[in-house]
Design a protein around this motif. Structure first.
Motif, short mmCIF file in Angstrom:
data_model
loop_
_atom_site.label_atom_id
_atom_site.label_comp_id
_atom_site.label_asym_id
_atom_site.label_seq_id
_atom_site.Cartn_x
_atom_site.Cartn_y
_atom_site.Cartn_z
N GLU A 180 73.50 32.34 88.14
CA GLU A 180 74.05 30.98 88.13
C GLU A 180 72.92 29.96 87.96
O GLU A 180 73.03 29.03 87.17
CB GLU A 180 74.81 30.76 89.45
CG GLU A 180 75.71 29.57 89.47
CD GLU A 180 76.68 29.54 88.30
OE1 GLU A 180 76.76 28.49 87.64
OE2 GLU A 180 77.34 30.57 88.02
N ASP A 181 71.82 30.18 88.71
CA ASP A 181 70.69 29.26 88.67
C ASP A 181 70.11 29.16 87.27
O ASP A 181 69.93 28.07 86.73
CB ASP A 181 69.57 29.75 89.60
CG ASP A 181 69.88 29.42 91.05
OD1 ASP A 181 70.89 28.74 91.27
OD2 ASP A 181 69.13 29.87 91.92
N LEU A 183 71.40 30.00 84.37
CA LEU A 183 72.32 29.44 83.38
C LEU A 183 72.45 27.93 83.51
O LEU A 183 72.46 27.22 82.50
CB LEU A 183 73.69 30.09 83.51
CG LEU A 183 73.77 31.48 82.88
CD1 LEU A 183 75.11 32.12 83.20
CD2 LEU A 183 73.56 31.40 81.38
N SER A 184 72.53 27.44 84.76
CA SER A 184 72.69 25.98 84.91
C SER A 184 71.40 25.29 84.47
O SER A 184 71.43 24.20 83.89
CB SER A 184 73.06 25.62 86.34
OG SER A 184 72.08 26.08 87.22
N GLN A 185 70.26 25.97 84.69
CA GLN A 185 68.97 25.44 84.24
C GLN A 185 68.96 25.31 82.71
O GLN A 185 68.51 24.31 82.16
CB GLN A 185 67.88 26.42 84.68
CG GLN A 185 66.58 25.80 85.04
CD GLN A 185 66.66 25.05 86.35
OE1 GLN A 185 66.65 23.84 86.34
NE2 GLN A 185 66.74 25.74 87.48
N LYS A 187 71.54 25.12 80.75
CA LYS A 187 72.51 24.08 80.35
C LYS A 187 71.88 22.69 80.47
O LYS A 187 72.02 21.84 79.60
CB LYS A 187 73.75 24.16 81.25
CG LYS A 187 74.93 24.78 80.55
CD LYS A 187 75.94 25.27 81.53
CE LYS A 187 77.02 24.29 81.96
NZ LYS A 187 77.96 24.92 82.89
N ARG A 188 71.17 22.50 81.59
CA ARG A 188 70.53 21.21 81.84
C ARG A 188 69.48 20.93 80.77
O ARG A 188 69.38 19.83 80.25
CB ARG A 188 69.89 21.22 83.22
CG ARG A 188 69.96 19.88 83.93
CD ARG A 188 69.08 19.88 85.16
NE ARG A 188 67.68 19.98 84.80
CZ ARG A 188 66.75 20.48 85.60
NH1 ARG A 188 67.06 20.93 86.78
NH2 ARG A 188 65.49 20.53 85.20
N ASP A 206 79.57 34.46 81.74
CA ASP A 206 78.30 33.73 81.64
C ASP A 206 78.35 32.64 80.62
O ASP A 206 77.96 31.51 80.83
CB ASP A 206 77.21 34.69 81.12
CG ASP A 206 76.61 35.50 82.23
OD1 ASP A 206 77.18 35.43 83.32
OD2 ASP A 206 75.62 36.19 81.98
N ASN A 209 81.33 28.96 79.67
CA ASN A 209 81.29 27.52 79.96
C ASN A 209 80.00 26.85 79.52
O ASN A 209 79.69 25.75 79.94
CB ASN A 209 81.59 27.26 81.44
CG ASN A 209 80.73 28.13 82.32
OD1 ASN A 209 79.79 28.76 81.83
ND2 ASN A 209 81.01 28.14 83.60
N CYS A 210 79.21 27.50 78.67
CA CYS A 210 77.98 26.87 78.18
C CYS A 210 78.10 26.50 76.71
O CYS A 210 77.82 25.38 76.32
CB CYS A 210 76.78 27.80 78.27
SG CYS A 210 76.44 28.42 79.88
N THR A 262 87.41 28.96 81.14
CA THR A 262 86.68 28.79 82.40
C THR A 262 87.65 28.49 83.53
O THR A 262 88.78 28.04 83.30
CB THR A 262 85.67 27.63 82.33
OG1 THR A 262 86.40 26.42 82.15
CG2 THR A 262 84.69 27.81 81.19
#
Lengths: 277, 266
Positions: A180-181, A183-185, A187-188, A206, A209-210, A262
């Motif tokens: 999760e970490d 992937l969100s990184q 995305k950011r 995974d 939602n990106c 999602t």
């Protein structure tokens, strides 16, 4: 467009006993600033394909044009191509080698001819982008935790300041939290820098939602393509290829007959239905 | 790129040569070696060459593939040939400084060339037609008599099969790390010797680390399955020397006789 693959074929060890066709007639266009996903079963050719994007592999048929340069062209400067398209391999932490995290991240900019100041700025910037604290800079990369090692390795590629970032299964072998970490990184990173990102994965949830656009690979060819919702709505076809759609997609399709990919989208839809009722 | 080395690889197949017992094949390879070294006349070399061609044909391994195995040795073969050509004393044809070309040198160079090529082609068939596992099993059985003298034959064979087993894995790993570093702008191909040696650090450090990690994992896995070395171990499939192996032995003995005979005649 920034990367274009035209009818690319690739054959491993041509002529030998272990000759193996890995790619067959693959065409794909990546626009600048896009966030693209490539999914496929193990051995479907996705890793082989992305190695064409920075000239590590050259097609045995067709051609690949990266930032205007044909990788088959003998005069093409592959080092520049590699600086423009940063490729993060599967388990990138296996490439760490330097005495300190800082030196390891500085390896790529050093190779690309950055000045000392530029290198320093690039190292700090890329470490910040992946959420790696500067207090770790003087540690040995081998002392870091699994998730930190992976971040350091990704930072090592980002430090070249590439225009395109290709990540081959960046979440493989991480626990759900680490996944999760990362992937969100990513995305950011895409949102903040507008960098073109290509994410390779076999995990469906995974990627759902990106990415804006999704390619599905099967046996070295592109079997399906479209937005995640379009692709996942045909989950029977995905299952034939040994892939699965996110559970929430299957549930919503069976229960309500709608295409979502999602949990967020499913929540919105159900709330909408409840409100109307 | 590293996978292109064909010498020493196993070429899967089901030819009569593949089916021969590994221990017998090792012995036959030594017979072949002696035949090559015994040959002295052109006729004898022709006999060995013809025999080599025939067994390559029987093995079903493509000629192209076998010849490709010579590639890494081209420089060595050329060097030997030139050295023999220019350094042998005898009837001088041409001289320049301390370099001289002699009839004897030319003849010797051709002979050595034939010898090396036949040696490599013939012996490489052993690894082409025998899987690494069968090969080490054959070696273990060959060494058995020495076991009575205290030589840890099983352990030696096990170490060899593990080493062989990991060659392709490590090659793959090397290839992968090389690519990962090239993606970060590493350059393994240009620069002077010192620069190239330095360029290897980013390759060797991760490679050693992964090799050590693999060794630890393998040791744990073997422990988990209660591996305890040579004594009291039994085999799933017991290799047996069959009629075909005896027949092959006769054929190779025939080759040896032929070479001795050809030496006398020609």
């Amino acid at each position: 467009m920034i990367i274009q693959a035209q009818n690319v074929s690739y054959i491993y060890s041509e002529g030998g006993p272990f000759e193996k066709g890995a790619l067959k007639d693959v065409s794909m266009t990546v626009e600048s600033g896009a966030f693209i996903g490539i999914i496929g079963h193990t051995g479907s050719g996705k890793s082989t394909l992305v190695q064409h994007f920075n000239g590590l592999l050259r097609p045995t048929g067709g051609k690949v044009i990266v930032c205007g340069a044909d990788t088959l062209d003998k005069k093409a400067d592959l080092k520049t191509v590699r600086a423009k398209v940063g490729l993060v391999f599967q388990y990138p932490e296996h490439q760490l080698f330097a005495e300190t995290v800082y030196k390891d991240i500085a390896f790529a900019p050093g190779n690309m001819g950055f000045s000392a100041d530029e290198t320093d700025a690039a190292v700090r910037e890329s470490a910040a982008l992946v959420g790696l604290s500067e207090t770790l800079f003087e540690k040995s990369p081998f002392e870091l935790s699994g998730g930190q090692k992976r971040r350091a390795a990704i930072a090592g590629v980002l430090a070249m300041r590439p225009q395109v970032l290709v990540l081959d299964e960046p979440t493989a072998g991480l626990d759900p939290r680490g996944r999760e970490d990362i992937l969100s990184q990513i995305k950011r990173l895409h949102a903040e820098t507008g960098m073109t990102v290509i994410l390779v994965s076999h995990g469906m949830e995974d990627i759902a939602n990106c990415v804006d656009y999704l390619y599905v690979m099967d046996h070295g060819t592109i079997a399906m393509q479209g937005t995640p919702a379009e692709v996942y709505s045909r989950y029977e076809r995905l299952e034939q290829m040994g892939l699965t759609a996110p559970q929430v997609t299957r549930l919503m399709k069976q229960r309500y007959g709608v295409d979502v990919c999602t949990v967020e989208q499913a929540k919105d839809y159900i709330l909408g239905v409840l409100r109307r009722a | 790129m590293l996978k292109d080395i064909t010498l020493g690889q196993y070429f899967p197949g089901n030819s009569p040569l593949h089916r021969l017992d590994a221990m017998v094949k090792i012995v036959l390879t030594f017979v072949f070696l002696s035949a090559v070294f015994t040959a002295k006349t052109a006729l004898a070399y022709a006999a060995v060459a013809a025999f080599t061609v025939v067994i390559i044909m029987i093995s079903g391994v493509p000629f192209k593939f076998v010849v490709k195995g010579l590639k890494p040795l081209v420089a060595f073969i050329a060097f030997t040939a030139v050295l023999n050509l220019l350094m042998t004393s005898g009837t001088v044809i041409w001289q320049w400084g301390f370099l001289r070309l002699t009839y004897e040198g030319a003849a010797y160079a051709v002979q050595m060339l034939a010898r090396i090529v036949l040696l490599v082609l013939g012996t490489s068939l052993l690894t082409y037609t025998t899987s690494p596992i069968a090969l080490t099993d054959g070696i273990e059985r060959l060494l058995k008599p020495f076991g009575k003298m205290g030589l840890p034959t099983h352990e030696l064979a096990m170490m060899m099969s593990i080493a062989l087993r990991f060659v392709p894995t490590l090659l793959e790993e090397t290839d992968k790390i090389m690519k990962a570093q090239m993606a970060r702008g590493a350059d393994f191909q240009s620069g002077n010797l010192l620069k190239r040696a330095k360029a290897l650090i980013p390759l060797l450090v991760p490679l050693f680390i992964s090799a050590i990690r693999r060794a630890e994992e393998l040791a744990t896995a073997m422990d988990c399955r209660c591996y305890r070395g040579g004594n009291h171990r039994t085999r799933l499939s017991e290799a047996k020397v069959t009629a075909a192996d005896y027949a092959a032995g006769c054929v190779f003995a025939g080759l040896m006789t032929l070479v001795i005979f050809a030496n006398k005649v020609g």
